[in-house]
Design a protein around this motif. Sequence first.
Motif, mmCIF file in Angstrom:
data_model
loop_
_atom_site.group_PDB
_atom_site.id
_atom_site.type_symbol
_atom_site.label_atom_id
_atom_site.label_comp_id
_atom_site.label_asym_id
_atom_site.label_seq_id
_atom_site.Cartn_x
_atom_site.Cartn_y
_atom_site.Cartn_z
ATOM 1 N N LYS A 176 -5.853 7.729 0.435
ATOM 2 C CA LYS A 176 -7.220 7.258 0.598
ATOM 3 C C LYS A 176 -7.879 8.048 1.714
ATOM 4 C CE LYS A 176 -6.355 2.569 -0.924
ATOM 5 N NZ LYS A 176 -6.387 1.138 -0.580
ATOM 6 N N ASP A 189 0.832 -1.207 0.000
ATOM 7 C CA ASP A 189 0.000 0.000 0.000
ATOM 8 C C ASP A 189 0.865 1.255 0.000
ATOM 9 O OD1 ASP A 189 -2.424 1.419 0.044
ATOM 10 O OD2 ASP A 189 -2.274 1.638 2.235
ATOM 11 N N THR A 231 1.009 4.144 -2.974
ATOM 12 C CA THR A 231 0.835 5.569 -2.689
ATOM 13 C C THR A 231 2.055 6.360 -3.142
ATOM 14 O OG1 THR A 231 -0.529 5.011 -0.790
ATOM 15 C CG2 THR A 231 0.323 7.247 -0.868
#
Length: 113
Positions: A107, A90, A94
């Motif tokens: 997010k 993740d 990003t």
Amino acid sequence: MKTQRPISSDDEHRVLQFRPRNAPSPAVPRGNGAVQPLRIAPEPLDLSRYEQPRPAPDHFRHRMLANIAALAFTIALTAVGIWLAVSIADLRRTQDSVLMGRRDCAKIATPQI
């Protein structure tokens, strides 16, 4: 170019006769010239000759608790490894988004109604 082969004679080659294990044992010459069959005492077919007396009784309960603790540790270590791999993936996603110049990379959690 002429190839040279080694000279071989029939004395170098021998055919050995195969003897099955269940065949009677061969006769062995003894010191007095008489031929007697080789006698071997039959060994037991179990593993009793490898057994050793135990110095202390076996603690089954303690061993099972140790096995359960080892299993719990292994499961926890696996869960932490999976969580770490997902977190790194993740973060990488990003970071790639930010490095491409996008502005909406993070997010945002929306409240559930």
